[in-house]
Design an enzyme around this catalytic site. Sequence first.
Site, mmCIF file in Angstrom:
data_model
loop_
_atom_site.group_PDB
_atom_site.id
_atom_site.type_symbol
_atom_site.label_atom_id
_atom_site.label_comp_id
_atom_site.label_asym_id
_atom_site.label_seq_id
_atom_site.Cartn_x
_atom_site.Cartn_y
_atom_site.Cartn_z
ATOM 1 N N ASN A 127 0.860 -1.183 0.000
ATOM 2 C CA ASN A 127 0.000 0.000 0.000
ATOM 3 C C ASN A 127 0.900 1.237 0.000
ATOM 4 O O ASN A 127 1.480 1.580 1.022
ATOM 5 C CB ASN A 127 -0.892 -0.051 1.254
ATOM 6 C CG ASN A 127 -1.783 1.162 1.393
ATOM 7 O OD1 ASN A 127 -1.862 1.997 0.487
ATOM 8 N ND2 ASN A 127 -2.452 1.269 2.524
ATOM 9 N N LYS A 138 0.018 4.209 -0.320
ATOM 10 C CA LYS A 138 -0.688 5.359 0.273
ATOM 11 C C LYS A 138 -0.496 6.610 -0.600
ATOM 12 O O LYS A 138 -0.409 6.488 -1.819
ATOM 13 C CB LYS A 138 -0.239 5.569 1.717
ATOM 14 C CG LYS A 138 -0.357 4.277 2.535
ATOM 15 C CD LYS A 138 -0.232 4.463 4.012
ATOM 16 C CE LYS A 138 -0.391 3.114 4.702
ATOM 17 N NZ LYS A 138 -0.315 3.198 6.148
ATOM 18 N N HIS A 150 -9.606 0.749 4.399
ATOM 19 C CA HIS A 150 -8.375 0.995 5.158
ATOM 20 C C HIS A 150 -8.683 1.926 6.332
ATOM 21 O O HIS A 150 -9.513 2.835 6.207
ATOM 22 C CB HIS A 150 -7.307 1.612 4.245
ATOM 23 C CG HIS A 150 -5.971 1.620 4.908
ATOM 24 N ND1 HIS A 150 -5.625 2.573 5.836
ATOM 25 C CD2 HIS A 150 -4.926 0.768 4.812
ATOM 26 C CE1 HIS A 150 -4.398 2.302 6.277
ATOM 27 N NE2 HIS A 150 -3.960 1.220 5.677
ATOM 28 N N GLU A 205 -7.229 4.357 7.493
ATOM 29 C CA GLU A 205 -7.049 5.791 7.204
ATOM 30 C C GLU A 205 -8.265 6.364 6.485
ATOM 31 O O GLU A 205 -8.557 7.553 6.599
ATOM 32 C CB GLU A 205 -5.749 5.996 6.409
ATOM 33 C CG GLU A 205 -4.532 5.774 7.307
ATOM 34 C CD GLU A 205 -3.273 5.316 6.594
ATOM 35 O OE1 GLU A 205 -3.210 5.392 5.354
ATOM 36 O OE2 GLU A 205 -2.355 4.855 7.299
ATOM 37 N N GLU A 244 -5.692 -5.287 10.164
ATOM 38 C CA GLU A 244 -4.711 -4.242 10.416
ATOM 39 C C GLU A 244 -5.076 -3.482 11.697
ATOM 40 O O GLU A 244 -5.845 -2.504 11.647
ATOM 41 C CB GLU A 244 -4.670 -3.259 9.251
ATOM 42 C CG GLU A 244 -4.306 -3.887 7.925
ATOM 43 C CD GLU A 244 -3.669 -2.874 6.984
ATOM 44 O OE1 GLU A 244 -2.517 -3.093 6.595
ATOM 45 O OE2 GLU A 244 -4.313 -1.860 6.669
ATOM 46 N N GLY A 259 1.685 2.294 10.490
ATOM 47 C CA GLY A 259 2.299 3.549 10.054
ATOM 48 C C GLY A 259 3.334 4.117 11.010
ATOM 49 O O GLY A 259 3.778 3.475 11.961
ATOM 50 N N SER A 292 3.106 -2.298 10.419
ATOM 51 C CA SER A 292 4.549 -2.307 10.711
ATOM 52 C C SER A 292 5.233 -3.623 10.338
ATOM 53 O O SER A 292 6.156 -4.074 11.018
ATOM 54 C CB SER A 292 4.810 -1.983 12.182
ATOM 55 O OG SER A 292 4.304 -0.705 12.503
HETATM 56 P P1 PGA Z 1 2.543 0.132 7.698
HETATM 57 O O1 PGA Z 1 1.091 0.332 7.065
HETATM 58 O O2 PGA Z 1 3.125 -1.123 7.121
HETATM 59 O O3 PGA Z 1 3.306 1.367 7.292
HETATM 60 O O4 PGA Z 1 2.362 0.031 9.183
HETATM 61 C C1 PGA Z 1 0.257 -0.761 6.799
HETATM 62 C C2 PGA Z 1 -1.020 -0.261 6.162
HETATM 63 O O5 PGA Z 1 -1.485 0.834 6.542
HETATM 64 O O6 PGA Z 1 -1.593 -0.921 5.276
#
Ligand code: PGA
Length: 255
Positions: free
Chosen positions: A10, A12, A98, A100, A168, A174, A217
């Site tokens: 992803n 983003k 997601h 976010e 997640e 993130g 992560s």
């Molecule tokens: P991250 O994000 O690996 O940077 O923690 C995962 C995601 O939001 O899909």
Amino acid sequence: MVRKFLVGGNFKMNGSTKTVKEIVHRLATADLDPNVEVVIAPSTLHLLVAQQVIEETGNKQIEVAAQNVYHEKPGAHTGEIAVEQLKAEGINWTLLGHSERRQAGETDEVVARKTKVALDGGLKVILCIGESADERRDGKTEEVNARQLQAVIDAGVKNWSNIVIAYEPIWAIGAKALRAATPEEAQGTHAEIRKWLAGAGLEGNAAEDTRILYGGSVSGANCKSLASQPDIDGFLVGGASLKPEFIDIINCKRA
Ligand code: PGA
């Protein structure tokens, strides 16, 4: 059915045409474990350039996903992107739900409606679910995941063969992550999700067949121990998907 390991990237809201080309080229020309399905989700602006780079390298393994779709037919919806538009360009996947996007206001019902429309339109969906730190502390993880998944059934989706679930936990995602989930925490929750699937009245053998990815992560350092868990069928990778480390994550099952 053996659940094929799937690793999603992803991107983003990151990258320029130049950097996305570089990242995708590096990935598409790498020595990737052929037993792994790879799906990358660049921003809408870079979907086609990513697809073009993959085609130019002759790579047949990597597919491209949108990060979101709209639940209406093409028309007067400024700023949105329709399932039909993606399909017309040969894009066959989308992420949905997601955290976010949920934090930006998408309710369970909206995510579920989008999932229904995406599946009906022939897209495969990586459906993201997961609890906040407070919800985990209060023992609500199972309830939150079940609620987010149930909304999709309530929207009329009984056949989950084109859904991949990405668990997640928000607290693990993130730059602001507390930490990644431990393999035991992730496995425990994945097993709960699978149990929920078994009792959900879905078509076919959804509990056995549905892939459940872990996201939050994931790195070159923790991917092997996470991947060794029986109910972790792959990853959704954010930050590390932009780095060379993503190749190590894809290859984590290879000895
Ligand atoms: P991250 O994000 O690996 O940077 O923690 C995962 C995601 O939001 O899909």
